[in-house]
Design a protein around this motif. Structure first.
Motif, PDB file in Angstrom:
ATOM      1  N   ASP A 214       0.874  -1.182   0.000  1.00  0.00           N
ATOM      2  CA  ASP A 214       0.000   0.000   0.000  1.00  0.00           C
ATOM      3  C   ASP A 214       0.908   1.227   0.000  1.00  0.00           C
ATOM      4  O   ASP A 214       1.428   1.623   1.032  1.00  0.00           O
ATOM      5  CB  ASP A 214      -0.882  -0.054   1.253  1.00  0.00           C
TER       6      ASP A 214
ATOM      7  N   ASP B 148      -9.593  12.102  -3.022  1.00  0.00           N
ATOM      8  CA  ASP B 148      -8.495  11.158  -3.226  1.00  0.00           C
ATOM      9  C   ASP B 148      -7.531  11.842  -4.188  1.00  0.00           C
ATOM     10  O   ASP B 148      -7.846  12.023  -5.363  1.00  0.00           O
ATOM     11  CB  ASP B 148      -8.986   9.827  -3.816  1.00  0.00           C
TER      12      ASP B 148
ATOM     13  N   ILE C 165      -4.659  10.968  -5.496  1.00  0.00           N
ATOM     14  CA  ILE C 165      -4.326  10.058  -6.598  1.00  0.00           C
ATOM     15  C   ILE C 165      -4.979   8.718  -6.280  1.00  0.00           C
ATOM     16  O   ILE C 165      -4.497   7.966  -5.426  1.00  0.00           O
ATOM     17  CB  ILE C 165      -2.802   9.871  -6.785  1.00  0.00           C
TER      18      ILE C 165
ATOM     19  N   GLY D 297      -5.489   5.128  -7.473  1.00  0.00           N
ATOM     20  CA  GLY D 297      -4.717   4.309  -8.420  1.00  0.00           C
ATOM     21  C   GLY D 297      -3.225   4.572  -8.248  1.00  0.00           C
ATOM     22  O   GLY D 297      -2.481   4.650  -9.229  1.00  0.00           O
ATOM     23  N   THR D 298      -2.799   4.698  -6.988  1.00  0.00           N
ATOM     24  CA  THR D 298      -1.392   5.047  -6.737  1.00  0.00           C
ATOM     25  C   THR D 298      -0.434   3.976  -7.263  1.00  0.00           C
ATOM     26  O   THR D 298       0.664   4.300  -7.715  1.00  0.00           O
ATOM     27  CB  THR D 298      -1.177   5.287  -5.223  1.00  0.00           C
TER      28      THR D 298
ATOM     29  N   ARG E  29      -9.953  -5.764 -13.603  1.00  0.00           N
ATOM     30  CA  ARG E  29      -9.367  -5.114 -12.434  1.00  0.00           C
ATOM     31  C   ARG E  29      -8.351  -4.102 -12.978  1.00  0.00           C
ATOM     32  O   ARG E  29      -7.264  -4.470 -13.420  1.00  0.00           O
ATOM     33  CB  ARG E  29      -8.678  -6.172 -11.569  1.00  0.00           C
TER      34      ARG E  29
ATOM     35  N   GLY F  64      -7.536  -1.018 -11.203  1.00  0.00           N
ATOM     36  CA  GLY F  64      -6.681  -0.459 -10.154  1.00  0.00           C
ATOM     37  C   GLY F  64      -6.990   0.968  -9.722  1.00  0.00           C
ATOM     38  O   GLY F  64      -6.173   1.571  -9.016  1.00  0.00           O
ATOM     39  N   ALA F  65      -8.124   1.517 -10.110  1.00  0.00           N
ATOM     40  CA  ALA F  65      -8.531   2.838  -9.605  1.00  0.00           C
ATOM     41  C   ALA F  65     -10.056   2.814  -9.475  1.00  0.00           C
ATOM     42  O   ALA F  65     -10.787   2.903 -10.468  1.00  0.00           O
ATOM     43  CB  ALA F  65      -8.078   3.956 -10.531  1.00  0.00           C
TER      44      ALA F  65
ATOM     45  N   LEU G  32     -13.608  -0.164   0.342  1.00  0.00           N
ATOM     46  CA  LEU G  32     -13.370   1.198  -0.156  1.00  0.00           C
ATOM     47  C   LEU G  32     -13.572   2.221   0.960  1.00  0.00           C
ATOM     48  O   LEU G  32     -14.427   2.064   1.825  1.00  0.00           O
ATOM     49  CB  LEU G  32     -14.320   1.530  -1.308  1.00  0.00           C
TER      50      LEU G  32
ATOM     51  N   ASP H 204     -12.491   6.979  -2.107  1.00  0.00           N
ATOM     52  CA  ASP H 204     -12.445   6.138  -3.311  1.00  0.00           C
ATOM     53  C   ASP H 204     -13.754   6.212  -4.097  1.00  0.00           C
ATOM     54  O   ASP H 204     -13.748   6.101  -5.322  1.00  0.00           O
ATOM     55  CB  ASP H 204     -12.221   4.659  -2.940  1.00  0.00           C
TER      56      ASP H 204
HETATM   57  C1  IPD Z   1      -7.109   1.926  -4.392  1.00  0.00           C
HETATM   58  C2  IPD Z   1      -7.676   1.789  -5.792  1.00  0.00           C
HETATM   59  C3  IPD Z   1      -7.909   0.336  -6.144  1.00  0.00           C
HETATM   60  C4  IPD Z   1      -8.826  -0.330  -5.152  1.00  0.00           C
HETATM   61  C5  IPD Z   1      -8.267  -0.183  -3.744  1.00  0.00           C
HETATM   62  C6  IPD Z   1      -8.046   1.288  -3.411  1.00  0.00           C
HETATM   63  P1  IPD Z   1      -5.483   4.001  -3.916  1.00  0.00           P
HETATM   64  O1  IPD Z   1      -6.958   3.294  -4.047  1.00  0.00           O
HETATM   65  O2  IPD Z   1      -8.880   2.500  -5.913  1.00  0.00           O
HETATM   66  O3  IPD Z   1      -8.522   0.204  -7.410  1.00  0.00           O
HETATM   67  O4  IPD Z   1      -8.940  -1.684  -5.493  1.00  0.00           O
HETATM   68  O5  IPD Z   1      -9.230  -0.734  -2.867  1.00  0.00           O
HETATM   69  O6  IPD Z   1      -7.492   1.380  -2.127  1.00  0.00           O
HETATM   70  O7  IPD Z   1      -4.765   3.275  -2.810  1.00  0.00           O
HETATM   71  O8  IPD Z   1      -4.822   3.833  -5.219  1.00  0.00           O
HETATM   72  O9  IPD Z   1      -5.823   5.429  -3.605  1.00  0.00           O
END
Ligand code: IPD
Length: 274
Positions: free
Chosen positions: A45, A95, A97, A99-100, A194, A196-197, A218, A222
């Protein structure tokens, strides 16, 4: 005298201006190279200097535009005790960013997500993909739009032919349960995506580029803006068994798919586990 609560379209105008500048900062910082990488809840994370810089920039811009408002941001938390907020006050949910991990790897799927909430209800929201400039926006009761085009979600009515987006948390114990839920669902649907954001996933479902979305774990930042975009596109956005969308589960689906998807997620205990 208490300030009159602003109209959602006025809040959206501020949100769009602020999010555009913030997204440009994220894009520029990525082009200059990823810096200041730290970890948060687990070793996977991550947070970067850009997450923090973008959040600071947004907080400062909102303070200039609307000095009395508060901000809940992913990196610096709530700028005021939620219990001390007077009725009608605006809280921004950010948020910087979303999708970090994509940002870290240079995958063009990370966004600034900014929503305005009044008395616990999200009334305006914008999600801007910082890498591509794609932007989705919505106001409560005013519809959801991308590039001036009204969004209406997917017309798919058959879950067996639905493309379902989801995501996973960072905690291995949570992922174990999420993987079991996914294993039980993937045989019932067309396929799984999937990206990632979460904020972008919700907007993609709003524009019908995917049919539905669900995820456990979430945070408000998010799903606040993307959830409004999806709702205003006519999707049903909710948790499990009548719960509101939240950390337990967020489901976003067109009305025809919501019931069957919800039934599978209930059977698979999608809100359970770690
Ligand atoms: C994440 C992204 C991701 C989701 C995670 C989130 P972050 O947010 O939205 O797609 O699967 O649950 O935590 O850490 O990139 O701000």
């Amino acid at each position: 005298m208490r300030e009159i609560t602003p109209r959602p379209d006025e809040l959206l105008r501020i949100a769009v201006d602020v999010a555009r500048d913030a997204a440009e900062t994220a894009r520029r910082m990525r082009a200059e190279g990823v810096r200041g990488v730290d970890t948060k809840s687990t070793s996977t994370d991550v947070v970067t200097a850009a997450d923090r810089a973008v959040e600071r920039q947004v907080v400062a811009a909102l303070r200039d535009a609307r000095p009395g408002d508060t901000v809940l941001g992913e990196e610096y938390g709530d700028s005021a005790d939620p219990r001390s907020r007077p009725p009608g006050a605006v809280r921004w949910i950010l948020d910087p960013i979303d999708g970090t991990v994509n940002y870290l790897y240079g995958l063009p799927e990370y966004a600034v997500s900014l929503a305005a909430e009044v008395d616990g209800v999200v009334v305006a929201g914008v999600v801007r993909n910082a890498a591509t400039g794609d932007e989705w926006r919505a106001t409560r009761g005013g519809g959801a739009y991308r590039d001036g085009e009204r969004l209406r979600g997917s017309a798919q009515t058959d879950l067996a032919h639905a493309l379902i987006a989801t995501g996973f948390g960072y905690d291995p114990a949570r992922r174990r349960h999420q993987a079991a839920v996914l294993a039980g669902l993937i045989t019932e649907v067309r396929d799984i995506r999937r990206f990632g954001a979460a904020a972008i996933d919700l907007c993609r479902v709003a524009e019908g580029a995917m049919d539905a979305y669900y995820e456990k774990g979430l945070n408000a930042w998010d799903h606040a803006a993307g959830g409004l975009v999806a709702t205003e596109a006519g999707l049903r956005v909710a948790g499990l068994a009548g719960a509101p969308p939240g950390p337990e589960l967020v489901i976003a689906a067109p009305p025809a798919l919501f019931g069957p998807l919800h039934a599978h997620l209930l059977r698979l205990d999608a809100a359970g586990g770690a």
